[in-house]
Design a protein around this motif. Sequence first.
Motif, PDB file in Angstrom:
ATOM      1  N   ASP A 156      -8.379  32.008   3.854  1.00  0.00           N
ATOM      2  CA  ASP A 156      -9.047  32.948   4.753  1.00  0.00           C
ATOM      3  C   ASP A 156     -10.261  33.515   4.021  1.00  0.00           C
ATOM      4  N   MET A 157     -11.466  33.122   4.485  1.00  0.00           N
ATOM      5  CA  MET A 157     -12.706  33.552   3.852  1.00  0.00           C
ATOM      6  C   MET A 157     -13.284  34.809   4.486  1.00  0.00           C
ATOM      7  N   LYS A 158     -12.631  35.392   5.491  1.00  0.00           N
ATOM      8  CA  LYS A 158     -12.975  36.665   6.130  1.00  0.00           C
ATOM      9  C   LYS A 158     -14.261  36.622   6.940  1.00  0.00           C
ATOM     10  N   ARG A 159     -15.110  35.626   6.727  1.00  0.00           N
ATOM     11  CA  ARG A 159     -16.378  35.529   7.452  1.00  0.00           C
ATOM     12  C   ARG A 159     -16.451  34.147   8.106  1.00  0.00           C
ATOM     13  N   PRO A 160     -17.168  34.055   9.206  1.00  0.00           N
ATOM     14  CA  PRO A 160     -17.290  32.745   9.859  1.00  0.00           C
ATOM     15  C   PRO A 160     -17.793  31.673   8.886  1.00  0.00           C
ATOM     16  N   LEU A 161     -17.170  30.531   8.942  1.00  0.00           N
ATOM     17  CA  LEU A 161     -17.546  29.413   8.077  1.00  0.00           C
ATOM     18  C   LEU A 161     -18.418  28.411   8.850  1.00  0.00           C
ATOM     19  N   ARG A 162     -19.272  27.707   8.102  1.00  0.00           N
ATOM     20  CA  ARG A 162     -20.159  26.706   8.716  1.00  0.00           C
ATOM     21  C   ARG A 162     -19.864  25.288   8.217  1.00  0.00           C
ATOM     22  N   SER A 163     -19.252  25.173   7.049  1.00  0.00           N
ATOM     23  CA  SER A 163     -19.040  23.813   6.530  1.00  0.00           C
ATOM     24  C   SER A 163     -18.016  23.860   5.411  1.00  0.00           C
ATOM     25  N   LEU A 164     -17.428  22.672   5.132  1.00  0.00           N
ATOM     26  CA  LEU A 164     -16.531  22.500   3.995  1.00  0.00           C
ATOM     27  C   LEU A 164     -16.576  21.050   3.549  1.00  0.00           C
ATOM     28  N   ALA A 165     -16.061  20.807   2.344  1.00  0.00           N
ATOM     29  CA  ALA A 165     -15.973  19.444   1.817  1.00  0.00           C
ATOM     30  C   ALA A 165     -14.764  19.353   0.921  1.00  0.00           C
ATOM     31  N   LEU A 166     -14.029  18.258   1.059  1.00  0.00           N
ATOM     32  CA  LEU A 166     -12.882  17.987   0.208  1.00  0.00           C
ATOM     33  C   LEU A 166     -13.310  17.116  -0.967  1.00  0.00           C
ATOM     34  N   GLU A 167     -12.618  17.370  -2.061  1.00  0.00           N
ATOM     35  CA  GLU A 167     -12.870  16.556  -3.240  1.00  0.00           C
ATOM     36  C   GLU A 167     -12.578  15.089  -2.910  1.00  0.00           C
ATOM     37  N   PRO A 168     -13.454  14.150  -3.335  1.00  0.00           N
ATOM     38  CA  PRO A 168     -13.158  12.733  -3.100  1.00  0.00           C
ATOM     39  C   PRO A 168     -11.787  12.367  -3.668  1.00  0.00           C
ATOM     40  N   TYR A 169     -11.045  11.571  -2.971  1.00  0.00           N
ATOM     41  CA  TYR A 169      -9.674  11.195  -3.345  1.00  0.00           C
ATOM     42  C   TYR A 169      -8.824  12.451  -3.558  1.00  0.00           C
ATOM     43  N   PHE A 170      -8.982  13.329  -2.589  1.00  0.00           N
ATOM     44  CA  PHE A 170      -8.273  14.608  -2.620  1.00  0.00           C
ATOM     45  C   PHE A 170      -6.771  14.385  -2.764  1.00  0.00           C
ATOM     46  N   ALA A 171      -6.247  13.377  -2.064  1.00  0.00           N
ATOM     47  CA  ALA A 171      -4.812  13.157  -2.070  1.00  0.00           C
ATOM     48  C   ALA A 171      -4.305  12.668  -3.418  1.00  0.00           C
ATOM     49  N   LYS A 172      -5.182  12.101  -4.238  1.00  0.00           N
ATOM     50  CA  LYS A 172      -4.743  11.530  -5.504  1.00  0.00           C
ATOM     51  C   LYS A 172      -5.008  12.445  -6.692  1.00  0.00           C
ATOM     52  N   ARG A 173      -5.689  13.540  -6.486  1.00  0.00           N
ATOM     53  CA  ARG A 173      -6.039  14.427  -7.593  1.00  0.00           C
ATOM     54  C   ARG A 173      -5.185  15.690  -7.543  1.00  0.00           C
ATOM     55  N   GLY A 174      -4.766  16.157  -8.693  1.00  0.00           N
ATOM     56  CA  GLY A 174      -3.943  17.352  -8.745  1.00  0.00           C
ATOM     57  C   GLY A 174      -4.739  18.625  -8.546  1.00  0.00           C
ATOM     58  N   SER A 175      -6.071  18.555  -8.720  1.00  0.00           N
ATOM     59  CA  SER A 175      -6.873  19.783  -8.581  1.00  0.00           C
ATOM     60  C   SER A 175      -6.990  20.234  -7.138  1.00  0.00           C
ATOM     61  N   ARG A 176      -6.860  19.302  -6.181  1.00  0.00           N
ATOM     62  CA  ARG A 176      -6.960  19.617  -4.756  1.00  0.00           C
ATOM     63  C   ARG A 176      -8.164  20.538  -4.496  1.00  0.00           C
ATOM     64  N   ALA A 177      -9.351  20.120  -5.010  1.00  0.00           N
ATOM     65  CA  ALA A 177     -10.542  20.972  -4.919  1.00  0.00           C
ATOM     66  C   ALA A 177     -11.120  20.962  -3.518  1.00  0.00           C
ATOM     67  N   ILE A 178     -11.558  22.176  -3.083  1.00  0.00           N
ATOM     68  CA  ILE A 178     -12.162  22.349  -1.762  1.00  0.00           C
ATOM     69  C   ILE A 178     -13.396  23.213  -1.941  1.00  0.00           C
ATOM     70  N   VAL A 179     -14.499  22.819  -1.302  1.00  0.00           N
ATOM     71  CA  VAL A 179     -15.719  23.616  -1.316  1.00  0.00           C
ATOM     72  C   VAL A 179     -16.013  24.030   0.110  1.00  0.00           C
ATOM     73  N   CYS A 180     -16.327  25.326   0.312  1.00  0.00           N
ATOM     74  CA  CYS A 180     -16.635  25.805   1.653  1.00  0.00           C
ATOM     75  C   CYS A 180     -17.692  26.902   1.576  1.00  0.00           C
ATOM     76  N   GLY A 181     -18.283  27.168   2.681  1.00  0.00           N
ATOM     77  CA  GLY A 181     -19.291  28.224   2.764  1.00  0.00           C
ATOM     78  C   GLY A 181     -19.631  28.506   4.196  1.00  0.00           C
ATOM     79  N   GLY A 182     -20.279  29.664   4.415  1.00  0.00           N
ATOM     80  CA  GLY A 182     -20.616  30.033   5.775  1.00  0.00           C
ATOM     81  C   GLY A 182     -21.559  31.214   5.815  1.00  0.00           C
ATOM     82  N   MET A 183     -21.280  32.091   6.766  1.00  0.00           N
ATOM     83  CA  MET A 183     -22.185  33.197   7.002  1.00  0.00           C
ATOM     84  C   MET A 183     -22.185  34.193   5.840  1.00  0.00           C
TER      85      MET A 183
END
Length: 1022
Positions: free
Chosen positions: A194-221
Amino acid sequence: MSTEEHETAQPAAIAEDTTSTSEGHEPNGTAAAAATPPRISAEAEISDEKEGDTSDQAESGAPEAEDEEEDGSEEDVDGDEEDEGEGDEDEEDDEDEDEPALKYERLGGALQDLFKKDSASALAVSNKLLALGSHSGFVHILDLTGQRIRSFKPHTASVIDICFDSTADFIGTASMDGQVFVHSLSSSESYVFDMKRPLRSLALEPYFAKRGSRAIVCGGMAGTLVMHEKGWLGHKASALHSGEGPIWNIRWRGTLIAWANELGVKVYDTASQTRLTYIERHPDSPRSDLFKCTLHWQDDSTLLIAWADIIKVARIRARPRTSTSAASAGQPPFLVEITAVFQLDCMIAGVVPHFSLITDRNPSVPTHPRSASTSSTTSVPSPTSLLVLAYMPADTLFLHEATEDRAMQARKTAERPELRIISRAGEELAADALSVTGYQSWGCNDYMLAEIDPDDTGKNKSYLVLSPKDVIVVRPRDRKDHIEWLVERKRYEDALEQIEIMGSEGAETVDAVEIGQRYIEHLVAEGDFLKAAQLFPKVCGQETKRWENWIFVFAQKQQLQAIIPYVPTEKPRLDHLVYEMILAYFLANDRQALQRTIHEWPKDIYDISAVIVAIQSDLDRQAPSSSRSASPTPQATPDTAILMECLAELYTANRQPAKALPFFIRLRRPNVFDLIREHNLFTAVQDQALLLVEFDHELMSKQKGADPNERGIAITLLVDHIHSIPIPRVVQQLRNRSRFLFLYLDALFERDAHLIADFADTLVELYAEYAPAKLIDFLRASNYYNLEAAYKICTERDLVPEMVFLLGRMGDNKRALHLIIERLGDVNRAIDFAKDQNDDDLWEDLLKYSETRPSFIRGLLENVGAEIDPIRLIRRIKNGLEIPGLKPALIKILQDFNLQISLLEGCQTVLHGDSSDLAKQLHLDQTSGFLVTSKTACPICNLPLQESPSSVVLLFLCRHAVHARHVDGGDDLPPPPDPVVASVTFGGRSNRGISNRIAYTAIVRAKVRRGCPVCHEEGQWT
């Protein structure tokens, strides 16, 4: 459209950022993009379309991609210019020939049901899966055919962005409700932030399912780019960048993250945790919330940036190594350069690389006419252009937001979006307007463009265009589409060429026969019958009915000559009426073609009898006498000869060689005699004897050094088959050609002298005329001629030897001898004549005549023998008569007599010796022993000779032993004396026993009258 390009060899800008990512201010040392090309504001005025047309298109179920010429023509119309010049019309005509590069299909399945009361807001594609986000917060997972796999609702507001990881196992969504939702499609694993503000985009780490970091990038207003990474205690959030306004778009590829905010685009390297570049937003750009920024990684090192009406291509490359480590210390490992900048006359709703095919000489897929490029290599995918989803603003309100004019503030109806193909050089290659449901109400941010990997479809790369109510599948046009386009424009020849290039694939996907049929119809309508006829083998193929229909069409249009060379005779085989119609056409128009066709075509494809009747009728009309004359008439034309050739061949093929024979003879064909023998046509030539002999004579006369009296093949044939060709019939035909008659009768005479019995007198006359040297042999061998008539003929021709022979046969020997002596003066001939007649008076006449002629006396002396007594001749020589060679003649006579005496004596000696030897051998054979056993059989009855001790067996000197009963008189023979009794009776003395046997033998000799019965049956006597 205005464009500007910066070549990769001279990068427009190299942007570096060495500051920490945690700082929230502008990067230091930023090198902005090179001078931005001036904006071109020539906005096109597009005419509005009626609502009814739009609704019809929306309900049709498939978008209609209008041809580029329509939209191009609309775009070329300036709002301030109402007059259209001739130049514009010419340009429109040229564009009419341009082929669309893409084809479109509205995605079906469950899509229509899903958005009846909702609308789509986000799109993602990966690994044969399609994810759609809606304004109601739903996420729908579909396959590429539109069939729904699953749906769930992770949000309470619009889903703004969706992304898959590389394996398509996890899907992430960002929403206006401020939440990020990551969910596994194969398990229950999920994450919510929950980022508390409206979001505009996100991206998952390549090979998200195979990596333990499960990195996610997001941003918005909120304006902060946040990365969530999984640790021991859960996900940890860290801000990568902030303070430059809302984050509008984020895309992650490999170790590089690209995002866009209000100021521009930045690229971050997760490996080195440094920011690589800052690409400034174009000055005077409209609001980002109205015209979004699109980021798309073409590959690991190429980033496509589309913002408003500007496209930039950024290339990431490794930083060159320097000689000193201090110079490169603290610098990012990569450099970013802007390789191209384009400015379009539209707003950009999406951009992806377009993989045009670089084709070889045998391309598998056609390219657009304006974008075709050739190479000697095989087809390989190459991003040679860009595919742009263009949005045409209905007004320019975004340029005058502070206006108080209500007319300008009023919302205007939007235009249909367009898909444009832009080359890397900035040239527009193609443009298609899309029929999107409700496009009048949608803005630029309502559309999205995504690409589908070819591995997901098994075909060429395709694309998806998303609108709130539609998903349109965009595919490059393949060769089948290219062929259909050619057929629509009646370019049938080009279409058929493309089908040939496709080979077996084309036969499965395209109906070449139907296209060929339409092409033929088009050519026939245009009057190009020759070109149309060339297509029949490929178009009609093995379809008999189609062949026949078109042949009759050509016949009706009097163009049969155009199609005849292509008419099949084997596969397929047409109705016999078709072939007969073609032969009738040749008979009326081209006789040489008729002859050639009859010779080449199989004879079983048409009714030979019907063709014969037609040709014979035509021949009778042209030359009524030619079919009955003995030879070609002087008036015979080449056409007449051709017709006879045709009839001869047809009769032969129809197993009527007898009817073909007269035509072969008149045409002087060398194979006539072979034909007669092969088909046993001897009876058929009974009345053609003269024609055969004349023809044979012509053939012989063409040979150098030919003997005119030499017999040819014709004479031999007539003589060899007299049973089929009667002699009187031949003689009747040859009577007026005496030389031919002589050759014929002479051949018959040599074969059998009795064959010419009825024509002996004629042959005497013919011999006297053509072969006098052979007349004497005929006169001697034949007895069927009239002597007086023959003598008269010989007298007329002064044939003395023949006259002598005839006089001798008539019995006038003295007159004959007189001719020999007086006319011939040949003593040897006179002697031979006297010998043949064996008449003493004739010899006396010869001797009297010789008394005064020394040469005859000498000849007689040299030929004395049994007929002439030398003493008689010598006594007639007068004293004093000088005879040349008398002495040698007398010596010869004496020598001949001595020789005769010696021969007689020698023969007598030999005869006596042979007789003595034969007598001795006979005596030896008769007195030798003869072995008789109990098994020896009688040659008469085949029973054993010793049937009983008292049976009598007779042994003859011919060495045949038989039972006495088989001999004439054998039944009267007394039984033989018993040797034991005989010895007792006569006192045991042996001489008495012998005497008894001798006496019994004498009795047997007296009783047996006819000797050995075996020799009697064989005609011999013993």
